[in-house]
Design a protein around this motif. Structure first.
Motif, mmCIF file in Angstrom:
data_model
loop_
_atom_site.group_PDB
_atom_site.id
_atom_site.type_symbol
_atom_site.label_atom_id
_atom_site.label_comp_id
_atom_site.label_asym_id
_atom_site.label_seq_id
_atom_site.Cartn_x
_atom_site.Cartn_y
_atom_site.Cartn_z
ATOM 1 N N GLN A 27 -19.788 19.131 -41.821
ATOM 2 C CA GLN A 27 -19.713 18.403 -40.553
ATOM 3 C C GLN A 27 -18.559 17.415 -40.663
ATOM 4 O O GLN A 27 -18.555 16.576 -41.568
ATOM 5 N N THR A 28 -17.573 17.505 -39.780
ATOM 6 C CA THR A 28 -16.419 16.618 -39.870
ATOM 7 C C THR A 28 -16.407 15.584 -38.753
ATOM 8 O O THR A 28 -16.888 15.822 -37.649
ATOM 9 N N TYR A 29 -15.860 14.436 -39.091
ATOM 10 C CA TYR A 29 -15.655 13.328 -38.151
ATOM 11 C C TYR A 29 -14.224 12.847 -38.315
ATOM 12 O O TYR A 29 -13.610 13.065 -39.364
ATOM 13 N N GLU A 30 -13.704 12.165 -37.331
ATOM 14 C CA GLU A 30 -12.313 11.722 -37.371
ATOM 15 C C GLU A 30 -12.214 10.266 -36.947
ATOM 16 O O GLU A 30 -12.763 9.867 -35.910
ATOM 17 N N LEU A 31 -11.536 9.464 -37.763
ATOM 18 C CA LEU A 31 -11.283 8.061 -37.443
ATOM 19 C C LEU A 31 -9.781 7.801 -37.528
ATOM 20 O O LEU A 31 -9.121 8.273 -38.466
ATOM 21 N N LYS A 32 -9.257 7.052 -36.572
ATOM 22 C CA LYS A 32 -7.849 6.661 -36.619
ATOM 23 C C LYS A 32 -7.750 5.473 -37.563
ATOM 24 O O LYS A 32 -7.919 4.324 -37.162
ATOM 25 N N SER A 33 -7.507 5.777 -38.819
ATOM 26 C CA SER A 33 -7.550 4.760 -39.867
ATOM 27 C C SER A 33 -6.652 5.162 -41.009
ATOM 28 O O SER A 33 -6.341 6.332 -41.200
ATOM 29 N N GLY A 34 -6.247 4.155 -41.801
ATOM 30 C CA GLY A 34 -5.575 4.414 -43.053
ATOM 31 C C GLY A 34 -6.588 4.820 -44.113
ATOM 32 O O GLY A 34 -7.699 5.267 -43.793
ATOM 33 N N HIS A 35 -6.235 4.616 -45.368
ATOM 34 C CA HIS A 35 -7.050 5.110 -46.476
ATOM 35 C C HIS A 35 -8.379 4.369 -46.649
ATOM 36 O O HIS A 35 -9.242 4.843 -47.382
ATOM 37 N N CYS A 36 -8.540 3.254 -45.984
ATOM 38 C CA CYS A 36 -9.735 2.424 -46.181
ATOM 39 C C CYS A 36 -10.507 2.203 -44.878
ATOM 40 O O CYS A 36 -10.603 1.070 -44.378
ATOM 41 N N PRO A 37 -11.075 3.257 -44.295
ATOM 42 C CA PRO A 37 -11.836 3.070 -43.063
ATOM 43 C C PRO A 37 -13.044 2.161 -43.234
ATOM 44 O O PRO A 37 -13.526 1.590 -42.260
ATOM 45 N N ASN A 38 -13.527 2.018 -44.466
ATOM 46 C CA ASN A 38 -14.602 1.063 -44.726
ATOM 47 C C ASN A 38 -14.204 -0.347 -44.301
ATOM 48 O O ASN A 38 -15.053 -1.163 -43.929
ATOM 49 N N PHE A 39 -12.890 -0.628 -44.313
ATOM 50 C CA PHE A 39 -12.370 -1.948 -43.955
ATOM 51 C C PHE A 39 -11.748 -1.976 -42.567
ATOM 52 O O PHE A 39 -11.975 -2.905 -41.793
ATOM 53 N N THR A 40 -10.978 -0.939 -42.225
ATOM 54 C CA THR A 40 -10.235 -0.965 -40.965
ATOM 55 C C THR A 40 -10.967 -0.292 -39.802
ATOM 56 O O THR A 40 -10.588 -0.477 -38.646
ATOM 57 N N ALA A 41 -11.987 0.489 -40.082
ATOM 58 C CA ALA A 41 -12.743 1.178 -39.026
ATOM 59 C C ALA A 41 -14.233 1.135 -39.361
ATOM 60 O O ALA A 41 -14.936 2.139 -39.284
ATOM 61 N N THR A 42 -14.682 -0.050 -39.739
ATOM 62 C CA THR A 42 -16.045 -0.223 -40.254
ATOM 63 C C THR A 42 -17.101 0.265 -39.271
ATOM 64 O O THR A 42 -18.039 0.982 -39.656
ATOM 65 N N GLU A 43 -16.960 -0.104 -38.018
ATOM 66 C CA GLU A 43 -17.957 0.285 -37.011
ATOM 67 C C GLU A 43 -18.050 1.802 -36.896
ATOM 68 O O GLU A 43 -19.142 2.369 -36.794
ATOM 69 N N GLY A 44 -16.902 2.471 -36.939
ATOM 70 C CA GLY A 44 -16.913 3.924 -36.872
ATOM 71 C C GLY A 44 -17.596 4.565 -38.077
ATOM 72 O O GLY A 44 -18.338 5.544 -37.938
ATOM 73 N N VAL A 45 -17.352 3.993 -39.261
ATOM 74 C CA VAL A 45 -18.013 4.506 -40.463
ATOM 75 C C VAL A 45 -19.523 4.333 -40.371
ATOM 76 O O VAL A 45 -20.293 5.240 -40.700
ATOM 77 N N VAL A 46 -19.946 3.170 -39.912
ATOM 78 C CA VAL A 46 -21.383 2.901 -39.771
ATOM 79 C C VAL A 46 -22.007 3.890 -38.792
ATOM 80 O O VAL A 46 -23.085 4.437 -39.045
ATOM 81 N N ASP A 47 -21.333 4.144 -37.682
ATOM 82 C CA ASP A 47 -21.847 5.091 -36.697
ATOM 83 C C ASP A 47 -22.001 6.484 -37.298
ATOM 84 O O ASP A 47 -22.986 7.191 -37.022
ATOM 85 N N ILE A 48 -21.051 6.893 -38.121
ATOM 86 C CA ILE A 48 -21.111 8.202 -38.756
ATOM 87 C C ILE A 48 -22.264 8.255 -39.757
ATOM 88 O O ILE A 48 -23.015 9.238 -39.817
ATOM 89 N N ILE A 49 -22.415 7.204 -40.534
ATOM 90 C CA ILE A 49 -23.524 7.151 -41.493
ATOM 91 C C ILE A 49 -24.861 7.194 -40.756
ATOM 92 O O ILE A 49 -25.786 7.916 -41.162
ATOM 93 N N LYS A 50 -24.964 6.471 -39.659
ATOM 94 C CA LYS A 50 -26.202 6.476 -38.872
ATOM 95 C C LYS A 50 -26.487 7.878 -38.312
ATOM 96 O O LYS A 50 -27.629 8.346 -38.327
#
Length: 257
Positions: free
Chosen positions: A230-253
């Motif tokens: 299952q793939t997801y896509e975030l407009k982020s550099g190498h550290c989405p945990n820092f630059t796209a945190t909300e998106g990462v949380v949504d994917i984990i949820k």
């Protein structure tokens, strides 16, 4: 009567140069959603010189830590970032919920989430992908490598973080990075946990360290081997945990429920 685990435990395997504190923003956001989060520090970031810890040391720690969680009956979702994908793939084999249930055991790793991470097969090293795409000449440009093999990133603000946060926030984040045993990049996996545990992959489209075509090659490799991803896509550099945190949380949820 013991309490029932209502949400899975989130187990983060961090990347090179990073330490657990590098993920404070993500951990805080996940805890606010009611998740329990574990993120042990990889021995290869202990900064001992010459290095005394490597992929094998990292694998041993992550496996031992994960075993303690699943043996307690925990449902674990593993989030693997960057080099942490190599470690997690190597360490978590045999700990999946399906494998444990077949043995009559409770708990297990129910999902692997590769966050712009190396998902390699048995016998492969991280640098194999760099060589495959003809980019070995870029390694000394991106990495400041000492004679003992330890290294730092030459331009972490651009190559690791990328656009997004304010400069002061980026400085604080980059300030958590440490010298890391880069010899691990050339060490080969013995196992590939993704063969037996369900997988998601977070593409970071602006990543300059693991470019998007690298990321897609990992997914293609897993799917060619029969593992649906299952793939997801975030407009982020190498550290989405820092630059796209909300998106990462949504994917984990979405993955963890």
């Amino acid at each position: 009567m013991a309490a029932t685990q209502t949400k899975p435990t989130i187990f983060i395997v961090h990347g090179g140069w990073h330490v657990p504190g590098s993920y404070n923003k993500l951990v805080t956001a996940l805890e606010a959603e009611g998740y329990e989060v574990h993120i042990p520090r990889l021995p290869s970031t202990n900064q001992v010189r010459p290095p005394n810890a490597d992929l094998e040391s990292d694998t041993t720690l992550i496996r031992s830590y994960a075993e303690s969680l699943v043996r307690a009956g925990r449902n674990v979702v593993a989030v693997l970032h960057s080099y942490g994908g190599h470690v997690g793939s190597n360490a978590l084999h045999g700990l999946g919920t399906e494998a444990r249930a077949a043995q009559g055991l409770r708990g297990g790793v129910s999902h692997l989430i590769y966050m712009t991470a190396y998902a390699v097969a048995e016998g492969a090293a991280t640098m194999d992908t760099v060589e495959k795409f003809g980019n070995m000449d870029l390694v000394p440009i991106a990495f400041d490598i000492a004679e003992d093999g330890t290294c730092v990133n030459r331009n972490p603000k651009v190559l690791l973080v990328g656009p997004g946060p304010d400069d002061a926030d980026i400085d604080e984040y980059v300030g958590t990075f440490v010298r890391w045993n880069g010899n691990t990049l050339y060490q080969r996996s013995k196992h590939a946990a993704w063969r037996e545990i369900p997988v998601s992959f977070i593409y970071a489209t602006e990543d300059m360290t693991i470019p998007l075509h690298y990321q897609k090659s990992f997914v293609e490799g897993m799917e060619k081997a029969g593992r649906k991803v299952q793939t997801y896509e975030l407009k982020s550099g190498h550290c989405p945990n820092f630059t796209a945190t909300e998106g990462v949380v949504d994917i984990i949820k979405a993955t963890a429920g």
